[in-house]
Design a protein around this motif. Structure first.
Motif, PDB file in Angstrom:
ATOM      1  N   VAL A   1      -8.013   3.863  10.913  1.00  0.00           N
ATOM      2  CA  VAL A   1      -7.637   4.734  12.032  1.00  0.00           C
ATOM      3  C   VAL A   1      -6.155   4.565  12.364  1.00  0.00           C
ATOM      4  CG1 VAL A   1      -7.975   5.145  14.515  1.00  0.00           C
ATOM      5  CG2 VAL A   1      -9.953   4.951  12.990  1.00  0.00           C
ATOM      6  N   ASP A   2      -5.701   3.327  12.409  1.00  0.00           N
ATOM      7  CA  ASP A   2      -4.290   3.074  12.708  1.00  0.00           C
ATOM      8  C   ASP A   2      -3.385   3.688  11.643  1.00  0.00           C
ATOM      9  OD1 ASP A   2      -2.247   1.829  14.356  1.00  0.00           O
ATOM     10  OD2 ASP A   2      -1.952   0.473  12.656  1.00  0.00           O
ATOM     11  N   LEU A   3      -3.733   3.494  10.390  1.00  0.00           N
ATOM     12  CA  LEU A   3      -2.943   4.028   9.283  1.00  0.00           C
ATOM     13  C   LEU A   3      -2.897   5.558   9.321  1.00  0.00           C
ATOM     14  CD1 LEU A   3      -1.424   3.533   6.565  1.00  0.00           C
ATOM     15  CD2 LEU A   3      -3.658   3.768   5.458  1.00  0.00           C
ATOM     16  N   VAL A   4      -4.047   6.181   9.490  1.00  0.00           N
ATOM     17  CA  VAL A   4      -4.131   7.643   9.413  1.00  0.00           C
ATOM     18  C   VAL A   4      -3.587   8.323  10.666  1.00  0.00           C
ATOM     19  CG1 VAL A   4      -5.741   9.594   9.269  1.00  0.00           C
ATOM     20  CG2 VAL A   4      -6.053   7.607   7.778  1.00  0.00           C
ATOM     21  N   HIS A   5      -3.926   7.806  11.823  1.00  0.00           N
ATOM     22  CA  HIS A   5      -3.608   8.516  13.060  1.00  0.00           C
ATOM     23  C   HIS A   5      -2.317   8.062  13.740  1.00  0.00           C
ATOM     24  CE1 HIS A   5      -7.352  10.774  13.133  1.00  0.00           C
ATOM     25  NE2 HIS A   5      -7.927   9.687  12.662  1.00  0.00           N
ATOM     26  N   HIS A   6      -1.778   6.912  13.353  1.00  0.00           N
ATOM     27  CA  HIS A   6      -0.607   6.406  14.069  1.00  0.00           C
ATOM     28  C   HIS A   6       0.615   6.156  13.184  1.00  0.00           C
ATOM     29  CE1 HIS A   6      -3.205   6.155  17.500  1.00  0.00           C
ATOM     30  NE2 HIS A   6      -4.044   5.404  16.833  1.00  0.00           N
ATOM     31  N   SER A   7       0.469   6.255  11.895  1.00  0.00           N
ATOM     32  CA  SER A   7       1.590   6.019  10.990  1.00  0.00           C
ATOM     33  C   SER A   7       2.311   7.333  10.709  1.00  0.00           C
ATOM     34  CB  SER A   7       1.072   5.412   9.684  1.00  0.00           C
ATOM     35  OG  SER A   7       2.144   5.199   8.804  1.00  0.00           O
ATOM     36  N   LYS A   8       3.616   7.302  10.742  1.00  0.00           N
ATOM     37  CA  LYS A   8       4.414   8.504  10.479  1.00  0.00           C
ATOM     38  C   LYS A   8       4.878   8.572   9.025  1.00  0.00           C
ATOM     39  CE  LYS A   8       4.524   9.962  14.743  1.00  0.00           C
ATOM     40  NZ  LYS A   8       3.436  10.778  15.143  1.00  0.00           N
ATOM     41  N   GLU A   9       4.787   7.458   8.329  1.00  0.00           N
ATOM     42  CA  GLU A   9       5.241   7.387   6.944  1.00  0.00           C
ATOM     43  C   GLU A   9       4.051   7.200   6.009  1.00  0.00           C
ATOM     44  OE1 GLU A   9       8.571   7.486   5.843  1.00  0.00           O
ATOM     45  OE2 GLU A   9       9.010   8.055   7.909  1.00  0.00           O
ATOM     46  N   PRO A  10       4.130   7.720   4.796  1.00  0.00           N
ATOM     47  CA  PRO A  10       3.038   7.501   3.839  1.00  0.00           C
ATOM     48  C   PRO A  10       2.993   6.031   3.409  1.00  0.00           C
ATOM     49  CG  PRO A  10       4.848   8.654   2.780  1.00  0.00           C
ATOM     50  CD  PRO A  10       5.191   8.542   4.234  1.00  0.00           C
ATOM     51  N   LEU A  11       1.837   5.597   3.014  1.00  0.00           N
ATOM     52  CA  LEU A  11       1.635   4.228   2.557  1.00  0.00           C
ATOM     53  C   LEU A  11       2.406   4.015   1.258  1.00  0.00           C
ATOM     54  CD1 LEU A  11       0.022   1.699   3.305  1.00  0.00           C
ATOM     55  CD2 LEU A  11      -1.870   2.591   1.956  1.00  0.00           C
ATOM     56  N   GLU A  12       3.114   2.908   1.167  1.00  0.00           N
ATOM     57  CA  GLU A  12       3.957   2.621   0.003  1.00  0.00           C
ATOM     58  C   GLU A  12       3.205   1.930  -1.135  1.00  0.00           C
ATOM     59  OE1 GLU A  12       7.283   3.396  -0.385  1.00  0.00           O
ATOM     60  OE2 GLU A  12       7.195   4.480   1.510  1.00  0.00           O
ATOM     61  N   MET A  13       1.949   1.551  -0.890  1.00  0.00           N
ATOM     62  CA  MET A  13       1.164   0.851  -1.915  1.00  0.00           C
ATOM     63  C   MET A  13      -0.239   1.426  -1.967  1.00  0.00           C
ATOM     64  SD  MET A  13       0.165  -2.764  -0.047  1.00  0.00           S
ATOM     65  CE  MET A  13       1.779  -3.213   0.482  1.00  0.00           C
ATOM     66  N   ASN A  14      -0.978   0.989  -2.951  1.00  0.00           N
ATOM     67  CA  ASN A  14      -2.369   1.377  -3.109  1.00  0.00           C
ATOM     68  C   ASN A  14      -3.144   0.969  -1.857  1.00  0.00           C
ATOM     69  OD1 ASN A  14      -5.212   0.619  -3.869  1.00  0.00           O
ATOM     70  ND2 ASN A  14      -4.554   1.598  -5.781  1.00  0.00           N
ATOM     71  N   PHE A  15      -4.026   1.847  -1.370  1.00  0.00           N
ATOM     72  CA  PHE A  15      -4.751   1.552  -0.135  1.00  0.00           C
ATOM     73  C   PHE A  15      -5.608   0.300  -0.248  1.00  0.00           C
ATOM     74  CE2 PHE A  15      -8.539   1.783   2.521  1.00  0.00           C
ATOM     75  CZ  PHE A  15      -7.932   1.716   3.766  1.00  0.00           C
TER      76      PHE A  15
END
Length: 176
Positions: free
Chosen positions: A71-85
């Motif tokens: 939830v934090d990653l999807v709903h509160h992050s403005k940047e894409p994830l830099e590594m494999n989930f």
């Protein structure tokens, strides 16, 4: 706990019970001393009235932590994830991804990946309705390789293309 209000409520209830805490974060509270069964019951009863449930089982706590990371990653992050989930989740929770995935699937009836996709689609719906980003920008922010990949997954889950979803939501808003 998913909001500042929830954190404030938990802190207030801990204070009322005279319990010292080192921190209260989203989804967890660290209490300095051992809590009596009576105090735990009082806290649980009070928090339940506000829609917050205490969890004391280690597996349930871990599952909630997995959900909160997503939830934090999807709903509160403005940047894409830099590594494999899977690597990100393993590092964040300091646990082997295979065991996390197995526990989550067994308990929730869906995979971690499916849970992640469901939340991504919900976030994409919000972004489409807010109309501040175009589909390419949304795809980048949500970590999709392309807008075509986002559109394909969106249609698979919702049955609608992102553009059609946006049109019907705008029509509903205008007609209300």
């Amino acid at each position: 706990m998913v909001s500042i209000r929830c954190k404030m409520l938990v802190k207030s209830e801990l204070d009322k019970l005279g319990l010292n805490y080192t921190r209260v974060e989203l989804g967890e509270a660290e209490i300095e001393e051992d809590i009596s069964l009576k105090q735990w019951h009082e806290l649980n009863t009070t928090l339940k009235k506000s829609g917050i449930e205490l969890i004391d089982d280690k597996k349930s706590i871990l599952i909630e932590k997995i959900k909160m990371v997503i939830v934090d990653l999807v709903h509160h992050s403005k940047e894409p994830l830099e590594m494999n989930f899977s690597k990100y989740l393993s590092q964040k929770l300091k646990a082997d991804y295979a065991s996390l995935a197995s526990l989550f699937s067994e308990s929730q009836g869906i995979t971690i990946e499916q849970f992640l996709i469901i939340h991504k689609i919900e976030r994409i719906k919000e972004l489409l309705i807010y109309d501040q980003l175009n589909i390419t920008e949304i795809a980048w922010q949500m970590g999709y390789s392309s807008s075509a990949h986002l559109s394909s997954q969106f249609k698979k889950i919702t049955g609608l293309t992102p553009s059609f979803f946006k049109k019907i939501k705008i029509r509903r808003i205008e007609n209300d």
